[in-house]
Design an enzyme around this catalytic site. Structure first.
Site, PDB file in Angstrom:
ATOM      1  N   HIS A 189      18.498  32.401 -24.274  1.00 56.01           N
ATOM      2  CA  HIS A 189      18.297  33.521 -25.218  1.00 56.01           C
ATOM      3  C   HIS A 189      19.220  33.271 -26.398  1.00 56.01           C
ATOM      4  O   HIS A 189      20.382  32.892 -26.195  1.00 56.01           O
ATOM      5  CB  HIS A 189      18.655  34.874 -24.593  1.00 56.01           C
ATOM      6  CG  HIS A 189      17.909  35.141 -23.313  1.00 56.01           C
ATOM      7  ND1 HIS A 189      16.641  35.659 -23.297  1.00 56.01           N
ATOM      8  CD2 HIS A 189      18.249  34.930 -22.031  1.00 56.01           C
ATOM      9  CE1 HIS A 189      16.237  35.761 -22.039  1.00 56.01           C
ATOM     10  NE2 HIS A 189      17.192  35.313 -21.241  1.00 56.01           N
ATOM     11  N   THR A 220      32.366  23.749 -21.060  1.00 55.42           N
ATOM     12  CA  THR A 220      31.677  24.106 -22.313  1.00 55.42           C
ATOM     13  C   THR A 220      31.823  23.014 -23.372  1.00 55.42           C
ATOM     14  O   THR A 220      31.213  23.104 -24.416  1.00 55.42           O
ATOM     15  CB  THR A 220      32.263  25.416 -22.887  1.00 55.42           C
ATOM     16  OG1 THR A 220      33.674  25.236 -23.032  1.00 55.42           O
ATOM     17  CG2 THR A 220      31.997  26.597 -21.974  1.00 55.42           C
ATOM     18  N   ARG A 241      39.607  22.513 -18.601  1.00 53.44           N
ATOM     19  CA  ARG A 241      40.570  21.715 -19.373  1.00 53.44           C
ATOM     20  C   ARG A 241      40.994  20.526 -18.531  1.00 53.44           C
ATOM     21  O   ARG A 241      41.005  20.603 -17.295  1.00 53.44           O
ATOM     22  CB  ARG A 241      41.817  22.544 -19.694  1.00 53.44           C
ATOM     23  CG  ARG A 241      41.531  23.802 -20.466  1.00 53.44           C
ATOM     24  CD  ARG A 241      41.524  23.527 -21.969  1.00 53.44           C
ATOM     25  NE  ARG A 241      41.363  24.759 -22.728  1.00 53.44           N
ATOM     26  CZ  ARG A 241      40.303  25.062 -23.485  1.00 53.44           C
ATOM     27  NH1 ARG A 241      39.293  24.208 -23.561  1.00 53.44           N
ATOM     28  NH2 ARG A 241      40.250  26.184 -24.162  1.00 53.44           N
ATOM     29  N   LYS A 288      44.003  16.000 -15.066  1.00 48.64           N
ATOM     30  CA  LYS A 288      44.567  14.671 -14.827  1.00 48.64           C
ATOM     31  C   LYS A 288      43.580  13.582 -15.210  1.00 48.64           C
ATOM     32  O   LYS A 288      42.418  13.867 -15.491  1.00 48.64           O
ATOM     33  CB  LYS A 288      45.066  14.514 -13.390  1.00 48.64           C
ATOM     34  CG  LYS A 288      44.045  14.748 -12.309  1.00 48.64           C
ATOM     35  CD  LYS A 288      44.635  14.502 -10.922  1.00 48.64           C
ATOM     36  CE  LYS A 288      45.545  15.631 -10.458  1.00 48.64           C
ATOM     37  NZ  LYS A 288      45.969  15.485  -9.053  1.00 48.64           N
TER      38      LYS A 288
HETATM   39  C1  LIG Z   1      39.347  18.985  -9.076  1.00 47.31           C
HETATM   40  C2  LIG Z   1      39.991  18.593  -7.742  1.00 47.31           C
HETATM   41  C3  LIG Z   1      39.267  17.387  -7.140  1.00 47.31           C
HETATM   42  C4  LIG Z   1      41.425  18.209  -8.095  1.00 47.31           C
HETATM   43  O1  LIG Z   1      42.105  17.947  -6.904  1.00 47.31           O
HETATM   44  P1  LIG Z   1      43.615  17.369  -7.005  1.00 47.31           P
HETATM   45  O2  LIG Z   1      43.586  16.070  -7.745  1.00 47.31           O
HETATM   46  O3  LIG Z   1      44.172  17.349  -5.635  1.00 47.31           O
HETATM   47  O4  LIG Z   1      44.295  18.450  -7.961  1.00 47.31           O
HETATM   48  P2  LIG Z   1      45.664  19.218  -7.723  1.00 47.31           P
HETATM   49  O5  LIG Z   1      45.575  20.069  -6.518  1.00 47.31           O
HETATM   50  O6  LIG Z   1      46.779  18.217  -7.837  1.00 47.31           O
HETATM   51  O7  LIG Z   1      45.698  20.213  -8.977  1.00 47.31           O
HETATM   52  C5  LIG Z   1      46.239  19.863 -10.241  1.00 47.31           C
HETATM   53  C6  LIG Z   1      46.289  21.127 -11.089  1.00 47.31           C
HETATM   54  O8  LIG Z   1      44.944  21.568 -11.372  1.00 47.31           O
HETATM   55  C7  LIG Z   1      44.717  22.868 -10.876  1.00 47.31           C
HETATM   56  N1  LIG Z   1      43.364  22.897 -10.291  1.00 47.31           N
HETATM   57  C8  LIG Z   1      42.856  22.051  -9.372  1.00 47.31           C
HETATM   58  N2  LIG Z   1      41.588  22.378  -9.077  1.00 47.31           N
HETATM   59  C9  LIG Z   1      41.294  23.459  -9.821  1.00 47.31           C
HETATM   60  C10 LIG Z   1      40.123  24.258  -9.964  1.00 47.31           C
HETATM   61  N3  LIG Z   1      39.017  23.994  -9.277  1.00 47.31           N
HETATM   62  N4  LIG Z   1      40.166  25.280 -10.838  1.00 47.31           N
HETATM   63  C11 LIG Z   1      41.286  25.551 -11.551  1.00 47.31           C
HETATM   64  N5  LIG Z   1      42.425  24.817 -11.458  1.00 47.31           N
HETATM   65  C12 LIG Z   1      42.424  23.789 -10.613  1.00 47.31           C
HETATM   66  C13 LIG Z   1      45.779  23.068  -9.819  1.00 47.31           C
HETATM   67  O9  LIG Z   1      46.070  24.445  -9.667  1.00 47.31           O
HETATM   68  C14 LIG Z   1      46.932  22.310 -10.386  1.00 47.31           C
HETATM   69  O10 LIG Z   1      47.554  23.100 -11.391  1.00 47.31           O
HETATM   70  P3  LIG Z   1      49.176  23.058 -11.609  1.00 47.31           P
HETATM   71  O11 LIG Z   1      49.491  21.621 -11.976  1.00 47.31           O
HETATM   72  O12 LIG Z   1      49.387  24.040 -12.701  1.00 47.31           O
HETATM   73  O13 LIG Z   1      49.766  23.441 -10.296  1.00 47.31           O
HETATM   74  C15 LIG Z   1      39.948  19.735  -6.720  1.00 47.31           C
HETATM   75  O14 LIG Z   1      40.886  20.743  -7.053  1.00 47.31           O
HETATM   76  C16 LIG Z   1      38.576  20.396  -6.666  1.00 47.31           C
HETATM   77  O15 LIG Z   1      38.271  21.370  -7.350  1.00 47.31           O
HETATM   78  N6  LIG Z   1      37.719  19.833  -5.809  1.00 47.31           N
HETATM   79  C17 LIG Z   1      36.340  20.280  -5.649  1.00 47.31           C
HETATM   80  C18 LIG Z   1      35.979  20.041  -4.219  1.00 47.31           C
HETATM   81  C19 LIG Z   1      34.553  20.382  -3.958  1.00 47.31           C
HETATM   82  O16 LIG Z   1      33.947  21.221  -4.599  1.00 47.31           O
HETATM   83  N7  LIG Z   1      33.984  19.705  -2.993  1.00 47.31           N
HETATM   84  C20 LIG Z   1      32.595  19.901  -2.626  1.00 47.31           C
HETATM   85  C21 LIG Z   1      32.086  18.730  -1.808  1.00 47.31           C
HETATM   86  S1  LIG Z   1      30.953  17.733  -2.733  1.00 47.31           S
END
Ligand SMILES: CC(C)(COP(=O)(O)OP(=O)(O)OC[C@H]1O[C@@H](n2cnc3c(N)ncnc32)[C@H](O)[C@@H]1OP(=O)(O)O)[C@@H](O)C(=O)NCCC(=O)NCCS
Length: 240
Positions: free
Chosen positions: A122, A170, A185, A188
């Site tokens: 929309h 976005t 954002r 890493k």
């Molecule tokens: C994105 C992801 C892989 C990163 O894992 P990681 O490398 O272990 O990341 P970390 O736990 O070291 O987090 C780093 C920072 O990002 C933040 N962060 C991690 N995942 C986040 C998320 N999904 N949303 C918001 N913030 C997130 C953490 O709070 C941390 O913040 P800080 O440095 O201020 O403490 C994991 O968090 C994730 O979201 N995995 C998705 C798993 C999934 O959906 N699996 C389905 C099976 S297919």
């Protein structure tokens, strides 16, 4: 149920029926499908529209209570398309809706309940039509989209990048980048020089793998009988 009570032959025939259902009812709805599609529940994959293409070894996992929906809906005579590469995993509840074009690279993993769309559907000032609110979406190779994330219009995500669970993306994401949050954002980087193992390895020897799975089923279900399976359904016991 703690274990599978089906006799081996019953599971074998159920799998064959599932493949037949997929081949007969679902796959003809795509414009193209590569080799060896694995569809867990063909009845819960809903395809609407033309120009939806699947590559080789697609793995679609859905359940009747959490369907996969792939939709193309072009407006003003335009044809929309969804192109999905090889070795792609699509999980339950995923919705991919294209008004123009969505492209997903090889070996991508799309976790449960992800929503990907190239349109807002929309306009801000025209709520009757998708007016000036559509831009193509592109995912590179080996992209992993976490559970319940949303990928908005116009977004390109580079190879190997990861989107955290529940994120709303976005803006473009560069290759080898992990993003998370709303709006997403960078949190890493992925070291591009490290060896990356992608989903492709799972299919390196698909024939042998299918054979191994069959052998595993034969072993795990050994000793199960039709009578025992019916008893577990009709008169379940603690520990079944
Ligand atoms: C994105 C992801 C892989 C990163 O894992 P990681 O490398 O272990 O990341 P970390 O736990 O070291 O987090 C780093 C920072 O990002 C933040 N962060 C991690 N995942 C986040 C998320 N999904 N949303 C918001 N913030 C997130 C953490 O709070 C941390 O913040 P800080 O440095 O201020 O403490 C994991 O968090 C994730 O979201 N995995 C998705 C798993 C999934 O959906 N699996 C389905 C099976 S297919």
């Amino acid at each position: 149920m703690r274990r599978d009570h089906r006799p081996y032959w019953l599971k074998h025939w159920q799998l064959r029926f599932r493949h037949w259902r997929a081949r007969h009812f679902l796959l003809p709805q795509f414009d193209a499908v590569g080799s060896e599609p694995e569809i867990m529940d063909p009845g819960s994959v809903h395809v609407f529209g033309r120009k939806i293409r699947l590559g080789d070894y697609p793995h679609l996992i859905s359940t009747p209570d959490n369907c996969i929906r792939l939709t193309t809906l072009g407006h003003r005579g335009k044809e929309a398309g969804i192109t999905i590469g090889d070795y792609v995993l699509i999980s339950p509840g995923v919705r991919i809706s294209a008004e123009e074009s969505i492209t997903i690279g090889n070996a991508c993993m799309i976790a449960a309940n992800v929503y990907i769309s190239d349109s807002d559907w929309h306009g801000l000032y025209n709520r009757a039509r998708p007016f000036r609110c559509t831009r193509p979406v592109q995912l590179g190779d080996n992209v992993w989209i976490g559970d319940s994330a949303i990928i908005c219009k116009g977004v390109s995500i580079g190879d190997n990048s990861v989107v955290g669970a529940g994120s709303v993306v976005t803006a473009d994401v560069a290759a080898n980048t992990v993003v998370a949050g709303n709006p997403a954002r960078e949190i890493k980087k992925i070291e591009p020089r490290r060896r990356m193992i992608t989903r492709e390895v799972l299919f390196a020897d698909a024939f042998r793998q299918a054979h191994n799975m069959d052998e595993l089923d034969r072993m795990l279900l050994e000793g199960n009988s039709l009578r025992g399976w019916l008893r577990s359904l009709l008169f379940p016991r603690r520990g079944d």
